[in-house]
Design an enzyme around this catalytic site. Structure first.
Site, PDB file in Angstrom:
ATOM      1  N   CYS A  24      27.439  21.535 116.996  1.00 45.16           N
ATOM      2  CA  CYS A  24      28.102  20.759 116.068  1.00 45.16           C
ATOM      3  C   CYS A  24      29.351  20.111 116.636  1.00 45.16           C
ATOM      4  O   CYS A  24      29.807  18.992 115.983  1.00 45.16           O
ATOM      5  CB  CYS A  24      29.253  22.011 114.938  1.00 45.16           C
ATOM      6  SG  CYS A  24      30.307  23.147 116.124  1.00 45.16           S
ATOM      7  N   ASP A  47      33.551  30.817 122.850  1.00 46.08           N
ATOM      8  CA  ASP A  47      32.463  31.836 123.363  1.00 46.08           C
ATOM      9  C   ASP A  47      31.021  31.278 122.984  1.00 46.08           C
ATOM     10  O   ASP A  47      30.206  31.672 123.781  1.00 46.08           O
ATOM     11  CB  ASP A  47      32.550  33.237 123.168  1.00 46.08           C
ATOM     12  CG  ASP A  47      33.959  33.822 123.781  1.00 46.08           C
ATOM     13  OD1 ASP A  47      34.433  33.274 124.684  1.00 46.08           O
ATOM     14  OD2 ASP A  47      34.419  34.542 122.942  1.00 46.08           O
ATOM     15  N   GLN A  48      30.877  30.768 122.005  1.00 43.44           N
ATOM     16  CA  GLN A  48      29.706  30.332 121.471  1.00 43.44           C
ATOM     17  C   GLN A  48      29.011  29.289 122.173  1.00 43.44           C
ATOM     18  O   GLN A  48      27.740  29.320 122.313  1.00 43.44           O
ATOM     19  CB  GLN A  48      29.791  29.895 119.939  1.00 43.44           C
ATOM     20  CG  GLN A  48      28.382  29.932 119.145  1.00 43.44           C
ATOM     21  CD  GLN A  48      28.765  29.089 117.877  1.00 43.44           C
ATOM     22  OE1 GLN A  48      29.777  28.969 117.210  1.00 43.44           O
ATOM     23  NE2 GLN A  48      27.577  29.394 117.028  1.00 43.44           N
ATOM     24  N   GLN A  51      24.858  28.509 123.316  1.00 40.81           N
ATOM     25  CA  GLN A  51      24.030  27.739 122.797  1.00 40.81           C
ATOM     26  C   GLN A  51      23.444  26.698 123.879  1.00 40.81           C
ATOM     27  O   GLN A  51      22.372  26.198 123.789  1.00 40.81           O
ATOM     28  CB  GLN A  51      24.962  26.584 122.309  1.00 40.81           C
ATOM     29  CG  GLN A  51      25.738  27.135 120.791  1.00 40.81           C
ATOM     30  CD  GLN A  51      26.809  26.489 120.187  1.00 40.81           C
ATOM     31  OE1 GLN A  51      27.484  25.547 120.903  1.00 40.81           O
ATOM     32  NE2 GLN A  51      26.879  26.481 118.740  1.00 40.81           N
ATOM     33  N   ASN A 107      23.464  32.526 105.809  1.00 41.60           N
ATOM     34  CA  ASN A 107      23.577  33.696 106.530  1.00 41.60           C
ATOM     35  C   ASN A 107      23.138  33.874 107.904  1.00 41.60           C
ATOM     36  O   ASN A 107      22.359  34.718 108.368  1.00 41.60           O
ATOM     37  CB  ASN A 107      22.619  34.769 105.640  1.00 41.60           C
ATOM     38  CG  ASN A 107      21.042  34.457 105.576  1.00 41.60           C
ATOM     39  OD1 ASN A 107      20.704  33.445 106.168  1.00 41.60           O
ATOM     40  ND2 ASN A 107      20.465  35.226 104.742  1.00 41.60           N
TER      41      ASN A 107
END
Length: 413
Positions: A46, A109-110, A114, A184
């Site tokens: 993103c 943290d993501q 990625q 989801n």
């Protein structure tokens, strides 16, 4: 490498360069097939899209132009939004990105996951190449080391966390709010879980076909009600907050779709997807503010100066190791050529003396083999041994000079 990110371009422009999982495989293979290119990895999140290439000197390619070509957009229109890096600057950037320092949500943290996913995708597409494999592995290892030894931040470690904070800033108390979450995936699940903890009433959409028809076999967190994706518009009429966070290449909420329902007077829309899930036209047609990932507040990094410096110290060590590996790897063919020339030269120089020994053909061949092996090992040991006493830069200069001399003066009778 070339990249477009949140520091240079708004989501309006970044989303045009976002790749879905289905698009990544073909895009990396296309880039890897360019003459002179030995490896390709694409990072698409993103916050950023980056094209990483390893290529030899014969490759005539601009990674920013390649990204534009892959997305079928005009390079000249977007060239100002791209930044290009190479060699050490590129490696330092990747390590800084992997540990979350370059993220809009500082220290998230993501991003390390990625980057791992980007590497795994390239492996499956067989486009990594040895150089990018090493660079990405070392960058991920450096990021892990930083995460385990430097406390970059004590809060808001993901886009989901930052989205929740934004909701609290806008709505005050979340308790009792009726929230509809479209999607989801991991981000949607994290938001839903946090909303439930704060006392919100949460509904979450589910595409049944992704779960083999088992309606209740999903990652919908405890405390959330579940509804089919196709029923999302029906649920919007009673919602106070509508959040969309999917990986869909198409709008999940359109202006036309909203014509069929009546929204509450003060409904809040939040779009955490890239490319965007909620059609921008909704803002003007219905006078609704849609909050997206660019509305998630950045942080004042001056308060993290000490932590950033500690992280940079760690990165410097890993970056040096990577540069040294690349330098060594680039010089190996030169060492091998020098050794090969030394082997052949030793035989030529000893040819007359060997013939005087009165040996038969088999014996001569054996002596030449022993001489070539011994001289080759001696030269190889000397050249590689210099790495222990010289800096990588001086060792590279030395190898170049020795090879030039070998090309001029060896294998002469």
């Amino acid at each position: 490498m070339a990249g477009i990110d949140h520091s240079r371009a708004s989501i309006k422009y970044r989303e045009q360069f976002s790749f879905t999982k289905d698009e990544l495989d073909e895009a990396m293979k296309t880039a890897a097939d360019i003459s002179g290119v030995s490896g390709c990895i694409i990072i698409s999140t993103c916050n950023r899209t980056e094209l990483w290439l390893s290529a030899d000197d014969s490759a005539c390619c601009d990674p920013a132009e390649i990204i534009c070509s892959l997305k079928n957009v005009q390079y000249e229109k977007f060239r100002g939004y791209f930044i290009q890096r190479e060699d050490r600057q590129a490696i330092e950037h990747l390590m800084t990105t992997a540990c979350g320092i370059n993220s809009r949500v500082f220290g998230e943290d993501q991003i390390i996951t990625q980057i791992k996913d980007a590497l795994d995708s390239a492996r499956k597409a067989h486009t990594t190449g040895r150089i990018l494999e090493k660079v990405f592995q070392n960058s991920i290892t450096a990021a892990k080391k930083i995460k385990s030894s430097v406390k970059l931040t004590s809060h808001r470690t993901s886009v989901a966390d930052s989205g929740i904070k934004k909701l609290k800033d806008l709505c005050g108390d979340i308790y009792g709010l009726k929230c509809l979450i479209i999607g989801n995936g991991m981000m949607a699940a994290l938001i839903a879980e946090d909303l439930v903890k704060n006392g919100a009433s949460v509904s979450m959409t589910l595409r049944r076909k992704y779960h083999h028809g088992e309606e209740f076999s999903s990652i919908v967190p405890d405390g959330c009600s579940m509804l089919p994706y196709e029923s999302r518009y029906d649920a919007m009429g009673s919602a106070d907050v509508i959040i969309s966070a999917t990986l869909s290449p198409h709008y999940t909420v359109t202006a036309e779709g909203l014509e069929k329902i009546k929204l509450k007077d003060k409904v809040l829309f939040m779009d955490l997807a890239v490319p965007r899930d909620i059609e921008p036209e909704i803002s003007s047609r219905y006078n609704i503010k849609i909050y997206d990932v660019d509305d998630l507040a950045g942080e004042d990094l001056s308060s993290y100066e000490s932590e950033i410096n500690s992280a940079k110290d760690i990165m410097s060590t890993y970056c040096d190791d990577t540069i040294n590996w690349l330098s060594f790897r680039n010089q190996v063919p030169k060492v091998e050529e020098t050794v090969s020339r030394a082997r052949k030269d030793s035989i030529l120089r000893a040819d007359k003396e060997i013939k005087r020994l009165g040996l038969n053909e088999v014996q001569v061949s054996k002596v030449e083999e022993i001489m070539a092996e011994a001289s080759g090992k001696a030269v190889s040991k000397l050249l590689f041994g210099l790495r222990q006493t010289l800096s990588p830069e001086y060792w590279e200069v030395c190898i170049d000079a020795v090879l030039e001399a070998a090309r001029k003066d060896t294998m002469k009778s």
